[in-house]
Design a protein around this motif. Structure first.
Motif, PDB file in Angstrom:
ATOM      1  N   ASP A 202      20.240  14.780 -10.081  1.00 28.11           N
ATOM      2  CA  ASP A 202      21.699  14.851 -10.115  1.00 28.11           C
ATOM      3  C   ASP A 202      22.256  14.050 -11.289  1.00 28.11           C
ATOM      4  O   ASP A 202      23.162  14.510 -11.994  1.00 28.11           O
ATOM      5  N   SER A 203      21.707  12.852 -11.501  1.00 31.44           N
ATOM      6  CA  SER A 203      22.182  12.012 -12.599  1.00 31.44           C
ATOM      7  C   SER A 203      21.869  12.640 -13.951  1.00 31.44           C
ATOM      8  O   SER A 203      22.687  12.556 -14.886  1.00 31.44           O
ATOM      9  N   ILE A 204      20.714  13.276 -14.076  1.00 32.23           N
ATOM     10  CA  ILE A 204      20.329  13.874 -15.350  1.00 32.23           C
ATOM     11  C   ILE A 204      21.232  15.054 -15.693  1.00 32.23           C
ATOM     12  O   ILE A 204      21.609  15.255 -16.855  1.00 32.23           O
ATOM     13  N   VAL A 205      21.606  15.862 -14.691  1.00 27.73           N
ATOM     14  CA  VAL A 205      22.504  16.991 -14.946  1.00 27.73           C
ATOM     15  C   VAL A 205      23.835  16.489 -15.505  1.00 27.73           C
ATOM     16  O   VAL A 205      24.354  17.019 -16.492  1.00 27.73           O
ATOM     17  N   VAL A 206      24.393  15.454 -14.855  1.00 29.89           N
ATOM     18  CA  VAL A 206      25.660  14.896 -15.331  1.00 29.89           C
ATOM     19  C   VAL A 206      25.478  14.253 -16.702  1.00 29.89           C
ATOM     20  O   VAL A 206      26.307  14.433 -17.601  1.00 29.89           O
ATOM     21  N   ALA A 207      24.386  13.505 -16.879  1.00 26.28           N
ATOM     22  CA  ALA A 207      24.153  12.825 -18.153  1.00 26.28           C
ATOM     23  C   ALA A 207      23.974  13.821 -19.299  1.00 26.28           C
ATOM     24  O   ALA A 207      24.470  13.601 -20.412  1.00 26.28           O
ATOM     25  N   ASP A 208      23.274  14.917 -19.046  1.00 29.00           N
ATOM     26  CA  ASP A 208      23.095  15.947 -20.072  1.00 29.00           C
ATOM     27  C   ASP A 208      24.432  16.503 -20.537  1.00 29.00           C
ATOM     28  O   ASP A 208      24.672  16.686 -21.729  1.00 29.00           O
ATOM     29  N   ARG A 209      25.305  16.804 -19.569  1.00 33.48           N
ATOM     30  CA  ARG A 209      26.608  17.359 -19.911  1.00 33.48           C
ATOM     31  C   ARG A 209      27.455  16.348 -20.670  1.00 33.48           C
ATOM     32  O   ARG A 209      28.136  16.707 -21.646  1.00 33.48           O
ATOM     33  N   ILE A 210      27.407  15.080 -20.268  1.00 34.61           N
ATOM     34  CA  ILE A 210      28.173  14.059 -20.980  1.00 34.61           C
ATOM     35  C   ILE A 210      27.679  13.932 -22.412  1.00 34.61           C
ATOM     36  O   ILE A 210      28.469  13.850 -23.368  1.00 34.61           O
ATOM     37  N   ARG A 211      26.367  13.930 -22.602  1.00 28.54           N
ATOM     38  CA  ARG A 211      25.805  13.821 -23.951  1.00 28.54           C
ATOM     39  C   ARG A 211      26.235  14.989 -24.824  1.00 28.54           C
ATOM     40  O   ARG A 211      26.621  14.816 -25.993  1.00 28.54           O
TER      41      ARG A 211
END
Length: 307
Positions: A202-211
Motif C-alpha cells: 500500500d505504501s509503495i503504491v502511494v509512494a510511486d504516485r507521489i514520486r
C-alpha cells in the motif's frame, strides 16, 4: 467518480494525525513493555483439549465445571460449531504434563457423560520458547528484507518514510493486542507477517504516485503535489481495502475460533496500514523537507570526444 473529480484535502489534517500517530506508537510501546502480550500456548507451553457433545455446549457451564476441578484459568471457546469446545490449560505442578488433558476431560465427562474426546495436544515450555524465538527472528528478518527492498526501490527520503510506516503498523497492532490482551499465537504471528506485506504494498503504491507527480507536474508546492498524488490513488486504495476487509470480516464471523484471531489481527492491520500509507508516509516526507529536486533524474554525462 473520475480521478479529476477527486480533490479531498488529505494534507489538511496531516499535522493532528501525525501527532495521533506518534501518540499511538508511544502508547503501544508502553503497553508492550508494561503489560506485554498474552502469549498463547504455542509460546508458553500447555495443553489443548477438543471435546464434542451431541448437543450445544454452554461455555459458561463448562468454565464453571473446570473451575470446580481446579482449572479456573482455562481458556474455553467454541471450536468450529456450538457442539465442539476447545479448552486450553496452562501447565500445573500438581498434574503430570502428559496426563493433564485426560484429567480435564474426565472432569468434564463427570458432568456430561455424552462428551467425546477429539484431540489432546501438549506443547512443552522448551518448544514454546523455541517457537517464540524463531517467530521473533522471522518477523525481524521479514522487516529487514522489506527495508532493503524499499531502500533500493526509492530515494533515501522515501525509503525512510516507508520503513517508518511499516514499523508504525506493526507496533500499533501489537499494542492493541497488548491493550485488549487478545491471545497472541502462531496464527496471529502469521497475520502480522501478512500485514507487513500488505502495508508495504500500500505504501509503495502511494509512494510511486507521489514520486511520479514530483517529476511530471509543474506544481512546486510539495503539499499540493502530495495531495494530488494521494487523490489519484484513492480509488485503488478504497477498492483494495474494502475487498480485503470483506474477506476478513467473513473469516471473522464464519471461520470459527481457529480463524478469529487471524482475522482480528488483519482487520486492524488493514485499517492501520491504509491510514499509514497516506498520513505516516507523507508526514515523514514533510519532516525531511521533500522537494522536487529530490526526484529529478540526472541527465547522462556527455562523452568527451577530444582525443
Amino acid at each position: 467518480m473520475s480521478k479529476a473529480e477527486m480533490n479531498v484535502n488529505f494534507m489538511g489534517a496531516r499535522k493532528p494525525l501525525g501527532i495521533l500517530s506518534i501518540a499511538l506508537v508511544v502508547i503501544s510501546v508502553v503497553l508492550l513493555v508494561t503489560r506485554g502480550l498474552n502469549l498463547g500456548l504455542d509460546f508458553t507451553g500447555g495443553t489443548t483439549i477438543v471435546v464434542k457433545s451431541p448437543v450445544d455446549v454452554e461455555l459458561s457451564q463448562t468454565r464453571a465445571d473446570l473451575s470446580e476441578a481446579g482449572f479456573g484459568d482455562a481458556v474455553v471457546q467454541h471450536y468450529g460449531s456450538p457442539k465442539e469446545v476447545n479448552i486450553r490449560v496452562a501447565p500445573k505442578d500438581s498434574v503430570d504434563a502428559d496426563k493433564i488433558g485426560y484429567v480435564v476431560f474426565d472432569a468434564l465427562k463427570a458432568q456430561n457423560s455424552d462428551l467425546e474426546l477429539l484431540k489432546v495436544e501438549f506443547v512443552g515450555p522448551q518448544v514454546g520458547d523455541e517457537l517464540r524465538d524463531e517467530s521473533g527472528t522471522a518477523m525481524l528478518l521479514a522487516l529487514g528484507l522489506m527495508m532493503l527492498y524499499v531502500w533500493f526501490r526509492f530515494s533515501n527520503k522515501f525509503g525512510v518514510a516507508t520503513v517508518v510506516a511499516l514499523f508504525h503498523d506493526v507496533i500499533v497492532v501489537l499494542g492493541l493486542f497488548s491493550l485488549l490482551q487478545w491471545p497472541f499465537d502462531l496464527t496471529v504471528l502469521a497475520a502480522v507477517l501478512a500485514l507487513i506485506g500488505y502495508s508495504l504494498n500500500d505504501s509503495i503504491v502511494v509512494a510511486d504516485r507521489i514520486r511520479d507527480e514530483f517529476r511530471n507536474t509543474r506544481e512546486t508546492d510539495p503539499e499540493a503535489i502530495i495531495n494530488g498524488a494521494v487523490n489519484q490513488t484513492l480509488t485503488r486504495t478504497i477498492n483494495t481495502s474494502l475487498t480485503t476487509l470483506l474477506v476478513l470480516v467473513a473469516l471473522f464471523f464464519f471461520g470459527g475460533e481457529v480463524m478469529k484471531a487471524f482475522s482480528e489481527a488483519l482487520i486492524v492491520g488493514v485499517l492501520v496500514g491504509t491510514y499509514s500509507s497516506i498520513y505516516v508516509v507523507t508526514n515523514i516526507l514533510f519532516m525531511m523537507k521533500v522537494t522536487k529536486e529530490d526526484f529529478l533524474i540526472p541527465e547522462p554525462e556527455e562523452l568527451d570526444e577530444t582525443p
